[in-house]
Design a protein around this motif. Sequence first.
Motif, PDB file in Angstrom:
ATOM      1  N   GLU A   7       0.824  -1.207   0.000  1.00 55.10           N
ATOM      2  CA  GLU A   7       0.000   0.000   0.000  1.00 55.10           C
ATOM      3  C   GLU A   7       0.863   1.265   0.000  1.00 55.10           C
ATOM      4  OE1 GLU A   7      -2.307  -3.265   2.113  1.00 55.10           O
ATOM      5  OE2 GLU A   7      -0.246  -2.541   2.013  1.00 55.10           O
TER       6      GLU A   7
ATOM      7  N   ALA B 157       2.779   1.680  -3.359  1.00 55.29           N
ATOM      8  CA  ALA B 157       1.883   2.156  -4.416  1.00 55.29           C
ATOM      9  C   ALA B 157       1.615   3.647  -4.260  1.00 55.29           C
ATOM     10  CB  ALA B 157       0.568   1.383  -4.390  1.00 55.29           C
TER      11      ALA B 157
ATOM     12  N   GLN C  33       2.185  -5.450  -8.219  1.00 54.70           N
ATOM     13  CA  GLN C  33       1.916  -5.026  -6.839  1.00 54.70           C
ATOM     14  C   GLN C  33       0.694  -4.112  -6.782  1.00 54.70           C
ATOM     15  OE1 GLN C  33       6.245  -5.337  -4.624  1.00 54.70           O
ATOM     16  NE2 GLN C  33       5.710  -3.389  -5.530  1.00 54.70           N
ATOM     17  N   LEU C  34       0.531  -3.269  -7.797  1.00 55.46           N
ATOM     18  CA  LEU C  34      -0.644  -2.404  -7.840  1.00 55.46           C
ATOM     19  C   LEU C  34      -1.902  -3.203  -8.181  1.00 55.46           C
ATOM     20  CD1 LEU C  34      -1.680   0.544  -7.672  1.00 55.46           C
ATOM     21  CD2 LEU C  34      -1.400   0.640 -10.158  1.00 55.46           C
TER      22      LEU C  34
ATOM     23  N   GLN D 260      -3.651  -5.211  -5.447  1.00 59.05           N
ATOM     24  CA  GLN D 260      -4.409  -4.502  -4.421  1.00 59.05           C
ATOM     25  C   GLN D 260      -5.833  -4.195  -4.876  1.00 59.05           C
ATOM     26  OE1 GLN D 260      -1.851  -1.535  -2.115  1.00 59.05           O
ATOM     27  NE2 GLN D 260      -0.608  -1.969  -3.931  1.00 59.05           N
ATOM     28  N   TYR D 261      -6.030  -4.070  -6.176  1.00 55.61           N
ATOM     29  CA  TYR D 261      -7.383  -3.882  -6.697  1.00 55.61           C
ATOM     30  C   TYR D 261      -8.096  -5.216  -6.907  1.00 55.61           C
ATOM     31  CZ  TYR D 261      -6.638   1.098  -7.609  1.00 55.61           C
ATOM     32  OH  TYR D 261      -6.413   2.451  -7.472  1.00 55.61           O
TER      33      TYR D 261
ATOM     34  N   SER E  35      -4.234   6.157 -10.162  1.00 55.14           N
ATOM     35  CA  SER E  35      -4.344   4.713  -9.969  1.00 55.14           C
ATOM     36  C   SER E  35      -3.662   4.274  -8.687  1.00 55.14           C
ATOM     37  CB  SER E  35      -3.751   3.957 -11.167  1.00 55.14           C
ATOM     38  OG  SER E  35      -2.368   4.223 -11.307  1.00 55.14           O
ATOM     39  N   CYS E  36      -2.595   4.969  -8.289  1.00 57.25           N
ATOM     40  CA  CYS E  36      -1.923   4.653  -7.027  1.00 57.25           C
ATOM     41  C   CYS E  36      -2.667   5.259  -5.834  1.00 57.25           C
ATOM     42  CB  CYS E  36      -0.486   5.161  -7.052  1.00 57.25           C
ATOM     43  SG  CYS E  36       0.582   4.302  -8.224  1.00 57.25           S
TER      44      CYS E  36
ATOM     45  N   VAL F  56      -6.014   3.341  -4.368  1.00 58.88           N
ATOM     46  CA  VAL F  56      -5.960   1.986  -3.814  1.00 58.88           C
ATOM     47  C   VAL F  56      -6.905   1.796  -2.619  1.00 58.88           C
ATOM     48  CG1 VAL F  56      -4.479   0.393  -2.527  1.00 58.88           C
ATOM     49  CG2 VAL F  56      -3.698   1.338  -4.705  1.00 58.88           C
TER      50      VAL F  56
ATOM     51  N   HIS G 278     -11.748   4.366  -6.627  1.00 58.42           N
ATOM     52  CA  HIS G 278     -11.322   2.972  -6.426  1.00 58.42           C
ATOM     53  C   HIS G 278     -12.117   2.012  -7.308  1.00 58.42           C
ATOM     54  CE1 HIS G 278      -9.714  -0.528  -4.240  1.00 58.42           C
ATOM     55  NE2 HIS G 278     -10.927  -1.024  -4.414  1.00 58.42           N
TER      56      HIS G 278
END
Length: 425
Positions: A108, A111, A173-174, A177-178, A339-340, A343, A350
Amino acid sequence: MTTTAPTGSRHARAAATRERILAAAHDLFISRGYRSTSLRDIAAAASVSHPGLLGHFGSKDDLLAEVVGALEADNETVFAEIAAASEPGDLVFTRLAERNAHTEGYLELFAALTGEASSPGHPAHERMRERYARLRELSIDVLEDAKHLGVVAADRDVDGEIVRHTAGWDGLQLLSQYLPDRVDVVEALEERENLWALPVGWRDPDDAPGSGTGTSRTLPELRTGTLANADPGYAVGRRRRAQIVADAMRLFSHDGYGDTSLQDIATAVGVSKSTLLHHYPSKELLLSAVLAERDKAISATTELSEVGSAGALLRGIPDGARVNARNEPGLIEVYAVLSCEAVPATHPAHDYFASRFTNALDHFTELFRMAQEDGDLPAHRDPAHEATWLIAMWDGLQYQWLYDRSAVDIAEQLRAHLADVLPAR
């Protein structure tokens, strides 16, 4: 009689206060999200005054950079330790990725900083730029050894592979998270690294030729993300709304959505806040309009006419990426930041990005499946994995490009990747 504390004691107290502030920031950034945490929140949690906090850290951005910098420094140390303890030729990247996945808050926070610091004026921009350079150096040494020992195919370009691998890692990694139920960082990295053992563009000689014709089927369209509050639009004021969206996009890409106020945007446009609210009654609706405009502009530059097959459409992606990097860098910047930033599930964008990533994975998985039927994608490659890796790598390349535009050519890296994945027969 008044006594003065020794200098060493004063310095020790200052260092302890600084550590308390960093620990409080770390915990609050994880639990509340970076944008939802104020400096006053951090000061209260660290038991210091707001002015006292500012005596140690000039801004929240500086705090985020320090928190993530500590994690990254630890990562580099662990990376070197893992490499030193491994057998010659071992690819150690997935072990580090697994450690990161189990380090509370790492994904988190990373990102958040990746998007936040992409603006050249951000206090952590240079630190992140140097981070990419150091990571490339460490990774190249590992891959060179593996290539020398035959673990990696002799015809693979180590420098290019590491740029793309690092980009894919960041993007995964991004994505994870979604879409945590659909994207596994460690699993995706392992599958990608296994392919390094094969020569570039390798095909099994016994693969049967594709059965699809490619030209007689309707190719899937890429659906964009959606926001719950879509911009309803107005019959008049198109020029003014276009200016509002353009300035909002510029400010969002520089300062982020959370730290850009409606008054900031109204001032940039040269109108009153009430006039701005006449066109966009809420900040969320304006965000929706910015994202819709980005999707519209991206679609206009990447749409290919008279594409004969799924393979041809995929091979044409680098051309659209080159146009975007040359003509619309602001679209890349606002996407990277938002986009970061989005999260946390409470962010108004989101759901848009979760929907967008879901649609993109479905779209590219179907394209790669069709390409495999046509014989363009070799049988040993998994369409779902290739779709995930392409999206992750593409996003990661955009982040790297924002930090060093002279060193990273998004289009050429995509072209090299697709030449390996979709080799000519």
